[in-house]
Design an enzyme around this catalytic site. Structure first.
Site, PDB file in Angstrom:
ATOM      1  N   ASP A   9       0.861  -1.179   0.000  1.00 44.50           N
ATOM      2  CA  ASP A   9       0.000   0.000   0.000  1.00 44.50           C
ATOM      3  C   ASP A   9       0.898   1.229   0.000  1.00 44.50           C
ATOM      4  O   ASP A   9       1.572   1.522   0.985  1.00 44.50           O
ATOM      5  CB  ASP A   9      -0.916   0.001   1.217  1.00 44.50           C
ATOM      6  CG  ASP A   9      -1.806   1.233   1.267  1.00 44.50           C
ATOM      7  OD1 ASP A   9      -2.550   1.467   0.296  1.00 44.50           O
ATOM      8  OD2 ASP A   9      -1.732   1.972   2.270  1.00 44.50           O
ATOM      9  N   GLU A  92      -1.088  -1.691  -5.972  1.00 45.58           N
ATOM     10  CA  GLU A  92      -2.190  -0.939  -6.567  1.00 45.58           C
ATOM     11  C   GLU A  92      -1.711  -0.154  -7.780  1.00 45.58           C
ATOM     12  O   GLU A  92      -0.579   0.345  -7.807  1.00 45.58           O
ATOM     13  CB  GLU A  92      -2.788   0.027  -5.545  1.00 45.58           C
ATOM     14  CG  GLU A  92      -3.781  -0.600  -4.604  1.00 45.58           C
ATOM     15  CD  GLU A  92      -4.431   0.434  -3.716  1.00 45.58           C
ATOM     16  OE1 GLU A  92      -5.674   0.474  -3.663  1.00 45.58           O
ATOM     17  OE2 GLU A  92      -3.705   1.195  -3.075  1.00 45.58           O
ATOM     18  N   ASP A 180      -3.580   1.824   6.892  1.00 48.10           N
ATOM     19  CA  ASP A 180      -2.624   1.318   5.906  1.00 48.10           C
ATOM     20  C   ASP A 180      -2.465  -0.197   5.986  1.00 48.10           C
ATOM     21  O   ASP A 180      -2.376  -0.878   4.964  1.00 48.10           O
ATOM     22  CB  ASP A 180      -1.270   2.008   6.087  1.00 48.10           C
ATOM     23  CG  ASP A 180      -1.361   3.515   5.880  1.00 48.10           C
ATOM     24  OD1 ASP A 180      -2.216   3.930   5.071  1.00 48.10           O
ATOM     25  OD2 ASP A 180      -0.598   4.263   6.518  1.00 48.10           O
TER      26      ASP A 180
END
Length: 246
Positions: A9, A92, A180
């Site tokens: 992340d 991501e 997170d």
């Protein structure tokens, strides 16, 4: 693979959150911003074409080069460590340009982190060393989704709603999440699912094989050479040498 994979992340408060550890933000540009501002102010006071102006321009260039070198070295070291620790990496797909435009004052921090360069470097190293690299869709709600097994409720803070909310409690199961770390767990689960789909697709293609058109009777194989009689070969026995013309 499940024991050595990790989701990543990427963000601003922490540069990256992995499985079991966090990478703090280095802030290379922010740490040199005051020195760079003074150098630019001195540059603006120098007369154009003078030697003093050339000296200040070289000083400004050295500061920028130092920032870029430190950032590049940081990205190389961290991506190498991640590739050594993990057999599979899930990241991501970030819209870095949109993040810099949307977040206003934080735009400098977004560019300072070079998240796009980090992701591209990590992808290249995973391909080089045979690691699995999967990109998760940018619209996947990794921050809002509760990662507690059996829950999965979308009750977390929205990505653009309030970045100051770092800890939140799920309204469905009551689990308290770090923003997170919860996103990393969700990215890892989505990455495993996507990696399994990719493996099944590859196995299906390998099982089907390439389409081959059947050869009809009497058709010569492309690798088969026609046989020739020794009597008609140029320069062979039987005196069939070419006659000189004229």
């Amino acid at each position: 693979m499940e024991e050595t994979d990790t989701g990543i992340d990427l963000g601003l408060s922490s540069y990256a959150v992995l499985r079991g550890r966090k990478i703090s933000s280095p802030k290379f540009f922010r740490r040199q911003e005051r020195k760079l501002r003074r150098a630019h102010r001195a540059l603006s006071r120098k007369q154009k074409g003078s030697n003093n102006r050339r000296k200040i321009k070289r000083a400004v260039a050295r500061i920028h080069a130092r920032i870029a070198d430190r950032r590049r070295d940081f990205i190389e070291q961290e991506t190498t460590r991640i590739v050594r620790e993990s057999q599979a990496v899930y990241v991501e797909d970030l819209n870095v340009k949109g993040m810099a435009t949307r977040r206003g004052r934080l735009g400098k921090s977004v560019h300072d982190h070079s998240l796009g360069t980090f992701a591209r470097t990590l992808e290249a190293k995973c391909a080089r060393y045979g690691r699995t690299f999967v990109t998760i869709d940018r619209w996947f709600p990794s921050t809002q989704l509760c990662s507690h097994p059996g829950c999965g409720r979308l009750s977390g803070p929205k990505g653009r709603e309030d970045l100051s909310i770092r800890v939140w409690t799920c309204t469905g199961c009551g689990t308290r999440h770090d923003r997170d770390e919860n996103a990393e767990v969700n990215i890892r689960a989505a990455g495993r699912k996507r990696a399994a789909e990719m493996r099944r697709e590859a196995e299906r293609q390998n099982a089907c094989g390439e389409h081959v058109r059947p050869r009809t009777s009497g058709q010569r194989s492309p690798k088969q050479e026609p046989t020739r009689s020794p009597a008609v070969v140029r320069g062979g026995a039987g005196g069939n040498h070419p006659r000189p013309r004229g």
